[in-house]
Design a protein around this motif. Structure first.
Motif, short mmCIF file in Angstrom:
data_model
loop_
_atom_site.label_atom_id
_atom_site.label_comp_id
_atom_site.label_asym_id
_atom_site.label_seq_id
_atom_site.Cartn_x
_atom_site.Cartn_y
_atom_site.Cartn_z
N THR A 28 0.91 -1.28 0.11
CA THR A 28 0.05 -0.06 -0.26
C THR A 28 0.96 1.21 0.16
OG1 THR A 28 -1.90 1.13 1.05
CG2 THR A 28 -0.43 0.43 2.54
N TRP A 64 -1.96 6.24 -2.32
CA TRP A 64 -3.25 5.65 -2.37
C TRP A 64 -4.31 5.86 -1.40
CZ3 TRP A 64 -6.87 2.57 -0.27
CH2 TRP A 64 -7.93 2.06 -1.13
N ARG A 111 -7.61 8.01 -1.87
CA ARG A 111 -8.88 7.17 -1.94
C ARG A 111 -9.76 7.42 -0.69
NH1 ARG A 111 -9.87 6.82 -6.89
NH2 ARG A 111 -11.54 5.41 -6.27
N CYS A 145 -20.56 1.66 13.24
CA CYS A 145 -20.18 3.17 13.08
C CYS A 145 -21.49 4.00 13.51
CB CYS A 145 -19.91 3.17 11.73
SG CYS A 145 -18.38 2.19 11.32
N ARG A 172 -5.40 -5.30 2.89
CA ARG A 172 -5.05 -3.91 2.58
C ARG A 172 -6.38 -2.98 2.23
NH1 ARG A 172 -2.26 -3.17 -3.42
NH2 ARG A 172 -3.80 -3.90 -4.58
N GLY A 229 -16.44 -2.43 0.11
CA GLY A 229 -16.02 -1.12 0.11
C GLY A 229 -17.07 -0.22 -0.61
N GLN A 230 -17.42 -0.80 -2.00
CA GLN A 230 -17.87 -0.11 -3.02
C GLN A 230 -19.43 -0.26 -2.74
OE1 GLN A 230 -16.88 -0.99 -6.99
NE2 GLN A 230 -14.78 -0.15 -6.47
N HIS A 284 -20.04 10.50 10.35
CA HIS A 284 -19.28 9.78 10.53
C HIS A 284 -18.13 9.79 9.45
CE1 HIS A 284 -17.26 5.88 11.11
NE2 HIS A 284 -17.97 5.26 9.99
N ASN A 329 -14.66 8.36 4.81
CA ASN A 329 -13.93 8.60 3.72
C ASN A 329 -14.30 9.94 3.21
OD1 ASN A 329 -13.22 8.84 0.96
ND2 ASN A 329 -13.37 6.52 0.69
N ARG A 374 -14.11 11.58 0.51
CA ARG A 374 -15.28 11.19 -0.87
C ARG A 374 -16.65 11.29 -0.43
NH1 ARG A 374 -13.75 6.98 -4.28
NH2 ARG A 374 -12.74 5.97 -3.01
N ILE A 375 -16.93 10.33 0.35
CA ILE A 375 -18.31 10.26 1.00
C ILE A 375 -18.82 11.49 1.36
CG2 ILE A 375 -19.86 9.28 2.58
CD1 ILE A 375 -18.16 6.52 2.28
N ASN A 405 -10.95 6.13 10.58
CA ASN A 405 -12.28 5.99 11.06
C ASN A 405 -12.35 5.06 12.11
OD1 ASN A 405 -14.77 4.54 11.11
ND2 ASN A 405 -15.09 3.70 8.91
O1 UT7 Z 1 -17.35 2.73 8.59
C1 UT7 Z 1 -18.33 2.23 8.12
C2 UT7 Z 1 -18.51 2.93 6.63
N1 UT7 Z 1 -17.60 2.63 5.76
C3 UT7 Z 1 -17.20 3.07 4.63
O2 UT7 Z 1 -18.09 4.17 4.49
C4 UT7 Z 1 -16.28 2.93 3.53
C5 UT7 Z 1 -16.74 2.88 2.13
N2 UT7 Z 1 -16.05 2.51 1.02
C6 UT7 Z 1 -14.77 3.30 0.72
O3 UT7 Z 1 -14.29 4.16 1.63
C7 UT7 Z 1 -13.98 2.86 -0.46
O4 UT7 Z 1 -14.98 1.87 -1.21
C8 UT7 Z 1 -12.78 2.26 0.05
C9 UT7 Z 1 -11.85 3.43 0.48
C10 UT7 Z 1 -12.81 1.11 0.90
C11 UT7 Z 1 -12.18 1.63 -1.34
O5 UT7 Z 1 -11.95 2.68 -2.20
P1 UT7 Z 1 -12.25 2.27 -3.85
O6 UT7 Z 1 -12.16 3.65 -4.43
O7 UT7 Z 1 -13.69 1.70 -3.81
O8 UT7 Z 1 -11.32 1.23 -4.24
P2 UT7 Z 1 -11.45 -0.09 -4.76
O9 UT7 Z 1 -12.15 -1.13 -3.65
O10 UT7 Z 1 -12.48 -0.01 -6.21
O11 UT7 Z 1 -10.10 -0.58 -5.12
C12 UT7 Z 1 -9.25 0.04 -6.23
C13 UT7 Z 1 -8.01 -0.43 -6.36
C14 UT7 Z 1 -8.20 -2.13 -6.45
O12 UT7 Z 1 -7.17 -2.36 -7.26
P3 UT7 Z 1 -7.54 -3.14 -8.60
O13 UT7 Z 1 -8.42 -3.99 -8.63
O14 UT7 Z 1 -8.17 -1.91 -9.39
O15 UT7 Z 1 -6.10 -3.40 -9.54
C15 UT7 Z 1 -7.69 -2.42 -5.06
O16 UT7 Z 1 -7.14 -3.74 -4.93
O17 UT7 Z 1 -7.25 -0.29 -5.14
C16 UT7 Z 1 -6.57 -1.25 -4.71
N3 UT7 Z 1 -6.65 -1.18 -3.42
C17 UT7 Z 1 -5.40 -0.66 -2.68
N4 UT7 Z 1 -4.37 -0.40 -3.04
C18 UT7 Z 1 -3.17 0.30 -2.42
C19 UT7 Z 1 -7.43 -1.19 -2.24
N5 UT7 Z 1 -6.87 -0.99 -1.14
C20 UT7 Z 1 -5.77 -0.35 -1.09
C21 UT7 Z 1 -4.70 -0.22 -0.35
N6 UT7 Z 1 -3.27 0.23 -1.08
N7 UT7 Z 1 -4.68 0.06 0.75
#
Ligand code: UT7
Length: 324
Positions: free
Chosen positions: A34, A38, A42, A118, A157, A216-217, A251, A254, A256-257, A281
């Motif tokens: 990580t 990133w 993100r 949360c 991660r 996450g999405q 809360h 993120n 972006r949220i 978080n």
């Molecule tokens: O507390 C409860 C409420 N929780 C939330 O509201 C969380 C809501 N979700 C989110 O905040 C976001 O969905 C995340 C931060 C969890 C993830 O962000 P994302 O933009 O949805 O990323 P993603 O899961 O689509 O992943 C994109 C890429 C993936 O790689 P590929 O498949 O495109 O090659 C992941 O493997 O980012 C990769 N990735 C990372 N890379 C580096 C995922 N985590 C990491 C990381 N470091 N820590």
């Protein structure tokens, strides 16, 4: 019927700060890749506080509780209701609230935990408001506290970079003027699988998967839609226009949220209280910790309107509209 007002707040973060770079370096030794870039891009998170191994949620909660009592100018034995929101309780039982009560050196007040992940603090605040307004408590101590690091899978991660440990507390007191104007609590248990720690202890052994798992999405989409709807509902209930809101205390999951919701609600980003860059978080602790920061640094002023929002596992969400 009396009303309930916030009369004190407090927060506590364990002393060890782990920056994104620290975390990335540590995860690299486990073969997990990580980067600061990133995580910042993100999520908006730059660092988190991580409790020393063996630290109990009740310890963090007690520090925050003492700070809130001092801020309210009250003694522990003035409190007749303690609610702790947590998903990382010290024990199966007794409740963390009872442990905090013991740490404060008092007995007699009602004490129990709320489990809404949360959204837990918002659930606890709405519950305390109802009890105070029913005349069944004069001063309630409401705490959100977590050692979330204890349920993270450090090889995943997608989740382990997102969370931190901490505790936030409020004192809610009976008053002649309304403080809590309206509250909306919601859940959709059919979405339990998108964010869960689906383990337990049975026959002395861990059963299921005790680590936090998240799609996450799916959580992102449900979070923004439910929080936008909930903001409208709670304002309608109070007869308040969204433009009258001075502060959003969401809360902290993120950035972006948070930005998406403020845009959808037409609220300028300057009205958002953001602590996730520093705290990450902290689940049930995130709303009261953010509130405490803005209350103590003087941004929030008596008479202003604040919208507190929680969202998380269950799936749960909720809003509380507060006259400060
Ligand atoms: O507390 C409860 C409420 N929780 C939330 O509201 C969380 C809501 N979700 C989110 O905040 C976001 O969905 C995340 C931060 C969890 C993830 O962000 P994302 O933009 O949805 O990323 P993603 O899961 O689509 O992943 C994109 C890429 C993936 O790689 P590929 O498949 O495109 O090659 C992941 O493997 O980012 C990769 N990735 C990372 N890379 C580096 C995922 N985590 C990491 C990381 N470091 N820590």
């Amino acid at each position: 019927m009396p009303y309930a007002r916030i009369t004190g707040t407090g927060g506590y973060l364990p002393p060890r700060v782990v920056t994104n770079d620290d975390l990335a370096a540590d995860l690299a030794t486990r073969g997990v890749e990580t980067s600061n870039d990133w995580i910042v891009e993100r999520t908006g998170i730059r660092q988190r506080h991580i409790a020393a191994p063996g630290t109990k949620t009740s310890e963090l909660a007690t520090h925050a509780a003492r700070a809130a009592l001092e801020n309210a100018g009250l003694q522990a034995d003035d409190i007749d209701l303690i609610i702790v929101a947590t998903s990382t309780p010290d024990f199966i039982f007794p409740s963390t609230a009872c442990l905090v009560q013991a740490n404060l050196g008092v007995g007699g007040a009602a004490a129990f935990d709320v489990q809404a992940v949360c959204s837990g603090f918002v659930y606890a605040l709405a519950t305390a408001d109802a009890i105070v307004r029913a005349g069944r408590a004069r001063h309630a101590l409401i705490i959100g506290a977590e050692v979330f690091s204890s349920i993270l899978d450090w090889s995943d991660r997608r989740t382990c970079v997102l969370f931190g440990d901490g505790a936030g507390a409020m004192v809610l007191s009976a008053a002649d003027e309304p403080g809590i104007l309206a509250a909306r609590l919601n859940a959709d248990g059919r979405q339990q699988h998108i964010l869960c720690a689906a383990g337990n202890v049975s026959d002395g052994k861990v059963t299921g998967d005790p680590f936090l798992r998240m799609d996450g999405q799916a959580v992102f989409k449900l979070a923004v839609n439910s929080l936008v709807r909930s903001a409208h509902e709670v304002c309608d209930e109070a007869g308040i226009n969204l433009s009258e809101i001075d502060w959003m205390v969401p809360h902290q999951a993120n950035i972006r949220i948070l930005n998406f919701i403020s845009r959808k609600l037409g609220l300028p980003e300057e009205k958002l209280i953001v602590t996730l860059d520093l705290h990450a978080n902290t689940s049930a602790a995130s709303v009261p910790l953010a509130f405490d920061v803005a209350w103590r640094d003087g941004r929030m002023k008596p008479g202003q309107l604040a919208l507190l929002q929680g969202v998380g596992g269950g799936f749960t969400w909720g809003s509380v509209l507060v006259r400060l």
